[in-house]
Design an enzyme around this catalytic site. Structure first.
Site, mmCIF file in Angstrom:
data_model
loop_
_atom_site.group_PDB
_atom_site.id
_atom_site.type_symbol
_atom_site.label_atom_id
_atom_site.label_comp_id
_atom_site.label_asym_id
_atom_site.label_seq_id
_atom_site.Cartn_x
_atom_site.Cartn_y
_atom_site.Cartn_z
ATOM 1 C CG ASN A 165 -0.391 0.007 2.504
ATOM 2 O OD1 ASN A 165 0.683 -0.533 2.700
ATOM 3 N ND2 ASN A 165 -1.054 0.630 3.451
ATOM 4 C CD GLU B 36 8.053 0.693 10.891
ATOM 5 O OE1 GLU B 36 8.965 0.220 10.199
ATOM 6 O OE2 GLU B 36 6.868 0.693 10.539
ATOM 7 C CD GLU C 266 4.085 0.046 13.340
ATOM 8 O OE1 GLU C 266 2.851 0.242 13.414
ATOM 9 O OE2 GLU C 266 4.865 0.262 14.282
ATOM 10 C CB CYS D 266 -2.102 0.706 8.323
ATOM 11 S SG CYS D 266 -0.615 1.668 8.155
#
Ligand code: ADP
Length: 499
Positions: free
Chosen positions: A165, A477, A263, A297
């Site tokens: 994505n 991150e 994640e 997300c």
């Protein structure tokens, strides 16, 4: 560069064939097999053929990365930073072309594709700078003569597994810090977006990375991802992707002892209170839910709206959602491209049907337009449900598509309770003019990324990113937080020899 970096590339009709990058060479899979990458907007458009790799290719890549590990670990941070800077400039010079390829391969709009490529450039630049920041700490010791300090050392060989994505930004935000802090990398991109992976690796290879420091292996999850995460030479795995795969990786890492960063998904709420600027909230809720065809997300999937304004707000949402222009993402007027694959489109359509059957109130979309005129794109209409039961599947589970549900609530307390009663906690927004409520929200919401008066997907590349609860593995991150995952701490006591 005289020759294209990907030496395995050969013209096959319109589409080219791209190899793996192992030990500084572009080469086909050991089996010689390839797989096709087709545009989700038009499956007649063959983007390229890519190495269909297997365990032996993974082993070769891990061996190359392991061999390069000591040399790269001992390379100065300044030299590593210079390579990342150069890679950033190379990618920046190709931003338009790579952004267009991203759109062709992934299906987000051209503006988003070029924007994401620019973001990858920014990430490379950021970590070039971050590589040269202080690392470790100096402590006082019980013995006044002891020099007591910590250093951050690389993990060694790191496996990077990425989704489709954000096919260039996510690889960049994992690979750049991994390299900056002295790790070598085996990179397995999503099979649906291997071209962006090739473009990122080309930029880094052309910038002068020594052979073996970064290795790319394309292919399926089972044939490439699985042997990669199980390889005992891999010290760390960083993964962004689905919840189901994340759960499997947790089990594998528990057995292998590999350091793991996950994640995963979200069910991100946007709370709209009665005092909000409604025009502003509408714009951000629609954009948060629908841009990139809802496949972020961090996308907004629940609009939790104060009951006193819910009817009026929903009416305007319906208008806005219906007005979105779905179509070929390469056309400038398109706002919503296809979803990534036919499987994905069918899954989303199935979930929408199931929600309708369960009594959810469909207000817009819900169908599968064939926007390119020949039905060869994976299009799903932007879809809106009203009066969603927060406990229903639609209110609880991630759909990963352009689907938004409105949940009316009575005031801030109920809004927070609804927002928090999901297993995820990635991002969340509140729309209000009330500073006290904004502060309460920032304190009480269970989310790793919190917005007041802006959309849930907003995430700048120089600050920590990650979710609470089921959305991540508690690590973060990007920004300074990236050093935590990609390094390990060594504590050093140096005493003078006895006089
Ligand atoms: P998405 O559909 O969002 O890409 P997935 O979780 O299916 O999410 O895939 C994310 C990445 O993880 C992809 O590169 C995929 O090939 C890889 N992957 C999927 N399953 C596994 C697995 N069991 N082991 C290792 N990698 C995997």
């Amino acid at each position: 560069m005289a020759a294209p970096a990907h030496a395995a590339q050969a013209a096959t009709g319109q589409a080219q064939t791209y190899g793996n990058y192992i030990g500084g060479e572009w080469r086909p899979a050991a089996s010689g097999e390839t797989f096709e990458d087709r545009s989700p907007a038009n499956t007649d458009d063959l983007v390229g053929r890519f190495a269909s790799s297997a365990k032996e290719d993974v082993e070769a890549a891990v061996a190359a990365a392991a061999e390069a590990a000591d040399g790269w670990r001992r390379t100065s941070a300044v030299a590593r930073a210079n390579i990342l800077h150069k890679a950033a400039e190379i990618l920046a010079s190709r931003q338009e072309q790579v952004g267009r390829e991203l759109t062709r391969e992934e299906g987000k709009t051209l503006k988003e594709g070029i924007g994401e490529t620019g973001r990858a450039v920014q990430i490379l630049r950021y970590f070039a700078g971050e590589a040269q920041q202080p690392s470790g700490e100096h402590y006082p010791s019980m013995n006044p003569l002891t020099l007591l300090y910590t250093v951050r050392e690389p993990l060694g060989v790191v496996g990077v597994i990425t989704p489709w994505n954000f096919p260039i930004a996510i690889p960049a935000w994992k690979i750049a810090p991994a390299l900056a802090f002295g790790n070598t990398v085996v990179f397995k991109p999503a099979s649906l977006t291997p071209l962006c992976a090739v473009r990122l690796v080309e930029a880094l290879a052309e910038a002068g990375l020594p052979p073996g420091v970064l290795n790319l292996v394309t292919g399926s999850a089972g044939a490439v991802g699985d042997p990669l995460v199980r390889d005992p030479r891999i010290a760390g795995v960083t993964f962004t992707g689905s919840n189901a795969v994340g759960a499997d990786l947790r089990k594998i890492a528990a057995e292998t002892g590999t350091k793991l960063q996950l994640e995963l998904g979200g069910k991100n709420p946007a709370i709209v209170l009665a005092d909000a600027d409604l025009d502003h909230a509408l714009t951000h809720v629609v954009s948060g839910a629908m841009m990139s065809t809802g496949q972020k997300c961090t996308a907004t999937s629940r609009a939790i709206v104060d009951r006193s304004i819910a009817a009026a707000f929903t009416e305007r949402l319906v208008e806005k959602v219906k007005a979105l222009k779905v179509g070929d993402p390469l056309q400038a007027e398109t706002q919503i491209g296809p979803v990534i694959s036919e499987d994905s489109a069918e899954r989303i359509a199935g979930e929408v049907d199931a929600a309708r059957e369960a009594g959810a109130n469909l207000l817009a979309g819900g169908d599968r337009p064939s926007e390119n005129g020949h039905g060869r794109g994976h299009f799903v209409a932007p879809t809106l449900f009203g009066d969603v039961d927060p406990a229903s599947k639609l209110g609880q589970e991630e759909l990963f598509g352009p689907v938004l549900g409105v949940i009316p609530v009575d005031g801030m307390d109920e809004a927070l309770a609804v927002a928090n009663t999901v297993r995820f906690g990635l991002s969340a927004s509140l729309f209000t003019r009330d500073l006290g409520k904004a502060l309460t929200f920032a304190r009480e919401i269970q989310a790793g990324v919190v917005h007041v008066n802006s959309e849930t997907p907003g995430a700048e590349p120089h600050v920590p990113f990650g979710g609470m609860k089921g959305s991540s593995s508690y690590s973060r991150e990007q920004g300074k937080a990236a050093r935590d995952f990609f390094t390990q701490t060594k504590t050093v006591y140096i005493d003078p020899p006895p006089a």
